[in-house]
Design a protein around this motif. Structure first.
Motif, PDB file in Angstrom:
ATOM      1  N   PRO A  82       0.844  -1.202   0.000  1.00 36.42           N
ATOM      2  CA  PRO A  82       0.000   0.000   0.000  1.00 36.42           C
ATOM      3  C   PRO A  82       0.879   1.252   0.000  1.00 36.42           C
ATOM      4  O   PRO A  82       2.001   1.228   0.497  1.00 36.42           O
ATOM      5  N   ILE A  83       0.367   2.333  -0.548  1.00 41.38           N
ATOM      6  CA  ILE A  83       1.107   3.598  -0.573  1.00 41.38           C
ATOM      7  C   ILE A  83       1.424   4.007   0.859  1.00 41.38           C
ATOM      8  O   ILE A  83       0.575   3.942   1.745  1.00 41.38           O
ATOM      9  N   GLY A  84       2.670   4.392   1.080  1.00 42.53           N
ATOM     10  CA  GLY A  84       3.099   4.789   2.416  1.00 42.53           C
ATOM     11  C   GLY A  84       3.753   3.661   3.203  1.00 42.53           C
ATOM     12  O   GLY A  84       4.251   3.882   4.301  1.00 42.53           O
ATOM     13  N   PHE A  85       3.777   2.455   2.665  1.00 38.86           N
ATOM     14  CA  PHE A  85       4.377   1.318   3.364  1.00 38.86           C
ATOM     15  C   PHE A  85       5.744   0.968   2.780  1.00 38.86           C
ATOM     16  O   PHE A  85       6.127  -0.200   2.723  1.00 38.86           O
ATOM     17  N   GLY A  93      11.382   1.306   8.302  1.00 44.62           N
ATOM     18  CA  GLY A  93      10.818   0.457   9.352  1.00 44.62           C
ATOM     19  C   GLY A  93      10.080  -0.743   8.780  1.00 44.62           C
ATOM     20  O   GLY A  93      10.240  -1.879   9.247  1.00 44.62           O
ATOM     21  N   THR A  94       9.274  -0.508   7.747  1.00 49.13           N
ATOM     22  CA  THR A  94       8.568  -1.596   7.075  1.00 49.13           C
ATOM     23  C   THR A  94       9.565  -2.544   6.428  1.00 49.13           C
ATOM     24  O   THR A  94       9.427  -3.769   6.507  1.00 49.13           O
ATOM     25  N   PHE A 124      17.349  -8.830   7.962  1.00 51.56           N
ATOM     26  CA  PHE A 124      17.414  -7.579   7.207  1.00 51.56           C
ATOM     27  C   PHE A 124      18.847  -7.065   7.175  1.00 51.56           C
ATOM     28  O   PHE A 124      19.546  -7.055   8.179  1.00 51.56           O
ATOM     29  N   MET A 125      19.285  -6.613   5.985  1.00 51.61           N
ATOM     30  CA  MET A 125      20.612  -6.020   5.846  1.00 51.61           C
ATOM     31  C   MET A 125      20.546  -4.586   5.314  1.00 51.61           C
ATOM     32  O   MET A 125      21.252  -3.723   5.786  1.00 51.61           O
ATOM     33  N   ASP A 126      19.701  -4.369   4.286  1.00 48.76           N
ATOM     34  CA  ASP A 126      19.658  -3.070   3.634  1.00 48.76           C
ATOM     35  C   ASP A 126      18.388  -2.993   2.789  1.00 48.76           C
ATOM     36  O   ASP A 126      17.731  -4.011   2.591  1.00 48.76           O
ATOM     37  N   ARG A 164      12.795  -3.046  -2.760  1.00 51.30           N
ATOM     38  CA  ARG A 164      13.837  -4.077  -2.790  1.00 51.30           C
ATOM     39  C   ARG A 164      14.506  -4.115  -1.434  1.00 51.30           C
ATOM     40  O   ARG A 164      14.917  -3.077  -0.912  1.00 51.30           O
ATOM     41  N   ILE A 165      14.612  -5.331  -0.876  1.00 47.20           N
ATOM     42  CA  ILE A 165      15.210  -5.510   0.440  1.00 47.20           C
ATOM     43  C   ILE A 165      16.355  -6.503   0.313  1.00 47.20           C
ATOM     44  O   ILE A 165      16.216  -7.549  -0.326  1.00 47.20           O
TER      45      ILE A 165
END
Length: 112
Positions: free
Chosen positions: A61-64, A68-69, A80-82, A97-98
Motif C-alpha cells: 500500500p502507498i506509504g508502506f 521500518g517496514t 534484514f541487511m539493507d 527491494r530488500i
C-alpha cells in the motif's frame, strides 16, 4: 582446499567489495557462496549456509515503503541487511527491494 571449496585472494579492496556487494553469484545454475575471511579464521571451519539476496516486495500500500517496514519484512524473510531507497525516491512505488541474509540449509528450517 577441500572438495568443492576454492580460496580466492583479492589484492584490491575495490574488487573484493564488488564481489561481496554483487552477491548472489551463480555459475551454470550453481549458487556460489562467498565469505570474507577475518585474520586468523580457518577457511575450513567457516559455515557456508547463509547467503545474501535482494528480494522484491510487491503490492505494498502507498506509504508502506519506509525503512521500518523494510526492516520488519526483511527480518520476517531472513535477516534484514539493507533496502534500496532509489526505487522509493523515483516516485510513488508499490514495491521495494530488500537485501536479506537467508539461511539456505536443507531441509529449510522455519523460524519459530
Amino acid at each position: 582446499m577441500e572438495e568443492k571449496q576454492i580460496l580466492f585472494r583479492f589484492y584490491s579492496e575495490i574488487d573484493l567489495n564488488r564481489v561481496m556487494e554483487g552477491m548472489p553469484w551463480f555459475l551454470i545454475d550453481i549458487l556460489l557462496f562467498f565469505h570474507r575471511l577475518l585474520r586468523g579464521e580457518d577457511p575450513n571451519m567457516v559455515p557456508l549456509w547463509e547467503i545474501v539476496f535482494w528480494v522484491q516486495i510487491h503490492n505494498l500500500p502507498i506509504g508502506f515503503t519506509s525503512e521500518g517496514t523494510a526492516r520488519q519484512l526483511g527480518d520476517f524473510i531472513g535477516k534484514f541487511m539493507d533496502y534500496d531507497t532509489s526505487v522509493i525516491t523515483r516516485g510513488v512505488s508499490k514495491f521495494m527491494r530488500i537485501r536479506v541474509l537467508l539461511d539456505v540449509r536443507f531441509p529449510l528450517k522455519r523460524k519459530k
